[in-house]
Write a protein that holds these residues in place. Sequence first.
Motif, PDB file in Angstrom:
ATOM      1  N   UNK A 205       0.816  -1.215   0.000  1.00  0.00           N
ATOM      2  CA  UNK A 205       0.000   0.000   0.000  1.00  0.00           C
ATOM      3  C   UNK A 205       0.848   1.264   0.000  1.00  0.00           C
ATOM      4  N   UNK A 206       1.888   1.306   0.837  1.00  0.00           N
ATOM      5  CA  UNK A 206       2.663   2.547   0.963  1.00  0.00           C
ATOM      6  C   UNK A 206       3.709   2.696  -0.135  1.00  0.00           C
ATOM      7  N   UNK A 207       4.088   1.577  -0.763  1.00  0.00           N
ATOM      8  CA  UNK A 207       5.016   1.659  -1.892  1.00  0.00           C
ATOM      9  C   UNK A 207       6.436   2.026  -1.527  1.00  0.00           C
ATOM     10  N   UNK A 208       6.818   1.811  -0.266  1.00  0.00           N
ATOM     11  CA  UNK A 208       8.207   2.054   0.128  1.00  0.00           C
ATOM     12  C   UNK A 208       8.547   1.140   1.298  1.00  0.00           C
ATOM     13  N   UNK A 209       9.822   1.129   1.665  1.00  0.00           N
ATOM     14  CA  UNK A 209      10.283   0.210   2.703  1.00  0.00           C
ATOM     15  C   UNK A 209      10.205   0.840   4.088  1.00  0.00           C
ATOM     16  N   UNK A 210      10.277  -0.030   5.100  1.00  0.00           N
ATOM     17  CA  UNK A 210      10.283   0.414   6.484  1.00  0.00           C
ATOM     18  C   UNK A 210      11.731   0.554   6.949  1.00  0.00           C
ATOM     19  N   UNK A 211      12.019   1.668   7.604  1.00  0.00           N
ATOM     20  CA  UNK A 211      13.389   1.996   7.994  1.00  0.00           C
ATOM     21  C   UNK A 211      13.747   1.474   9.381  1.00  0.00           C
ATOM     22  N   UNK A 212      12.859   1.695  10.349  1.00  0.00           N
ATOM     23  CA  UNK A 212      13.133   1.271  11.721  1.00  0.00           C
ATOM     24  C   UNK A 212      11.828   1.053  12.474  1.00  0.00           C
ATOM     25  N   UNK A 213      11.920   0.297  13.569  1.00  0.00           N
ATOM     26  CA  UNK A 213      10.728  -0.021  14.356  1.00  0.00           C
ATOM     27  C   UNK A 213      11.055   0.064  15.842  1.00  0.00           C
ATOM     28  N   UNK A 214       9.993   0.231  16.628  1.00  0.00           N
ATOM     29  CA  UNK A 214      10.075   0.122  18.084  1.00  0.00           C
ATOM     30  C   UNK A 214       8.817  -0.606  18.519  1.00  0.00           C
ATOM     31  N   UNK A 215       8.973  -1.665  19.309  1.00  0.00           N
ATOM     32  CA  UNK A 215       7.808  -2.502  19.609  1.00  0.00           C
ATOM     33  C   UNK A 215       7.820  -3.034  21.038  1.00  0.00           C
ATOM     34  N   UNK A 216       6.618  -3.338  21.508  1.00  0.00           N
ATOM     35  CA  UNK A 216       6.442  -4.060  22.768  1.00  0.00           C
ATOM     36  C   UNK A 216       5.627  -5.320  22.463  1.00  0.00           C
ATOM     37  N   UNK A 217       6.036  -6.417  23.049  1.00  0.00           N
ATOM     38  CA  UNK A 217       5.327  -7.681  22.856  1.00  0.00           C
ATOM     39  C   UNK A 217       4.889  -8.231  24.205  1.00  0.00           C
ATOM     40  N   UNK A 218       3.768  -8.967  24.188  1.00  0.00           N
ATOM     41  CA  UNK A 218       3.276  -9.607  25.410  1.00  0.00           C
ATOM     42  C   UNK A 218       2.759 -10.999  25.081  1.00  0.00           C
ATOM     43  N   UNK A 219       2.621 -11.795  26.118  1.00  0.00           N
ATOM     44  CA  UNK A 219       2.058 -13.139  25.993  1.00  0.00           C
ATOM     45  C   UNK A 219       0.916 -13.238  26.999  1.00  0.00           C
ATOM     46  N   UNK A 220      -0.306 -13.110  26.483  1.00  0.00           N
ATOM     47  CA  UNK A 220      -1.494 -13.051  27.351  1.00  0.00           C
ATOM     48  C   UNK A 220      -2.259 -14.368  27.354  1.00  0.00           C
ATOM     49  N   UNK A 221      -2.545 -14.885  26.160  1.00  0.00           N
ATOM     50  CA  UNK A 221      -3.306 -16.129  26.040  1.00  0.00           C
ATOM     51  C   UNK A 221      -2.323 -17.292  26.019  1.00  0.00           C
ATOM     52  N   UNK A 222      -2.213 -18.011  27.121  1.00  0.00           N
ATOM     53  CA  UNK A 222      -1.167 -19.027  27.259  1.00  0.00           C
ATOM     54  C   UNK A 222      -1.424 -20.298  26.450  1.00  0.00           C
ATOM     55  N   UNK A 223      -2.589 -20.402  25.806  1.00  0.00           N
ATOM     56  CA  UNK A 223      -2.789 -21.555  24.924  1.00  0.00           C
ATOM     57  C   UNK A 223      -2.159 -21.300  23.551  1.00  0.00           C
ATOM     58  N   UNK A 224      -1.643 -20.080  23.363  1.00  0.00           N
ATOM     59  CA  UNK A 224      -0.926 -19.720  22.142  1.00  0.00           C
ATOM     60  C   UNK A 224       0.559 -19.596  22.458  1.00  0.00           C
ATOM     61  N   UNK A 225       1.429 -19.822  21.455  1.00  0.00           N
ATOM     62  CA  UNK A 225       2.869 -19.641  21.680  1.00  0.00           C
ATOM     63  C   UNK A 225       3.199 -18.156  21.802  1.00  0.00           C
ATOM     64  N   UNK A 226       4.267 -17.818  22.529  1.00  0.00           N
ATOM     65  CA  UNK A 226       4.632 -16.405  22.681  1.00  0.00           C
ATOM     66  C   UNK A 226       5.403 -15.882  21.477  1.00  0.00           C
ATOM     67  N   UNK A 227       5.281 -14.559  21.236  1.00  0.00           N
ATOM     68  CA  UNK A 227       4.291 -13.658  21.823  1.00  0.00           C
ATOM     69  C   UNK A 227       2.969 -13.758  21.067  1.00  0.00           C
ATOM     70  N   UNK A 228       1.887 -13.304  21.679  1.00  0.00           N
ATOM     71  CA  UNK A 228       0.607 -13.323  20.963  1.00  0.00           C
ATOM     72  C   UNK A 228       0.039 -11.920  20.760  1.00  0.00           C
ATOM     73  N   UNK A 229       0.775 -10.915  21.231  1.00  0.00           N
ATOM     74  CA  UNK A 229       0.372  -9.523  21.010  1.00  0.00           C
ATOM     75  C   UNK A 229       1.618  -8.683  20.732  1.00  0.00           C
TER      76      UNK A 229
END
Length: 355
Positions: A205-229
């Motif tokens: 959609x944006x037609x260009x690349x991503x340069x950098x990211x900053x993220x937080x991950x969590x594991x809430x639903x333990x029947x799923x493998x981490x991370x799930x959010x």
Amino acid sequence: MAKQTQIAIIGAGTFVKNQYIPRLSEISDLVSIKYIWSRSQESARSAVEAASKNFPEVECKWGDAGLDDIMKDASVIGVAVVLAGQIQVDMALRLLKAGKHVIQEKPAAANNEEAEMALSSYNLISPGSPSKPIWAIAENYRFEPGFIEGRKLVEEIGDMMSVQVIVEGSMNSSNPYFASSWRRSFTGGFILDMGVHMIAGLRMLVGCEMKSVSAFTTHIDTILPPPDNISSTYQLENGCSGIFVMSVSTRSPKIFWRVVGINGTVQVERGNIDGKHGYLVSKFDVDGKCTSSFHPFSGVTEELKSFLHSISEDSSNHKPDPRLSFIEGVRDVAVLEAMLESGSKQGVVVPVKTF
């Protein structure tokens, strides 16, 4: 009438039965499935039984001997590799070295390191030769009419101000892939496996690349493998910033991409109209007027048609559609890997590896 291109399918799991066989059946005038291979005879036979209605000549192959037969069969021009994410790259390279064109399911690689090793190995195959076998990645989002239309509309809204991707998934026990063992033991779990689709849609959609990211991950639903959010901010190479929020399993699924420009906004939202699943593409002008169109899913069929065209005898130079290229799939993985790395480091800014 065009000659049918003979292919083999490596893998006989849920996605082969639910997608590959039905979608290839829709274009059986273009393609003939000669073999379906699996590690076990039982699994291969099950898939062959499902395919035989539309491809009565399909044969069952299994184990090392069956794989060897496929690699030695000169009538098999292309191979679809639809296996667990951990072993797809090794299998694809074996087939490419045997001279077969390959379309491999996503994700393109498990991580950046595997991607780099894979590219090095691939570049050693017939270097400089015009007959170098094609290595394609099956990323159907790049072929969905909804995203093709969305990309056209983004060109009309001027400079980008912000981009939002919200993914509230529905990966629960009713989903046929919920119990998939390889996804559960995959680093990044469903976030990586599902997320490459979402990143592919975003990048298109944006037609260009991503340069950098900053993220937080969590594991809430333990029947799923981490991370799930995962909740991430990112900066595009064009200077625009955006957010990417993904929850693997929610009670009220919702998925959309929204690009805000100085002259309007474009939104692509997954939905269902008149029993058809697809994407509702909307453009909001500066005066508040909204125009929308609905585009049913057809990306899997379109990507397979594109691959078949590029490897057919009618194709003189065997050049694939750039949307199929292995590099494109690797770039999707690189974005997710950066987000997961940032999440493991409590949101530190991580540059996205360039391929």
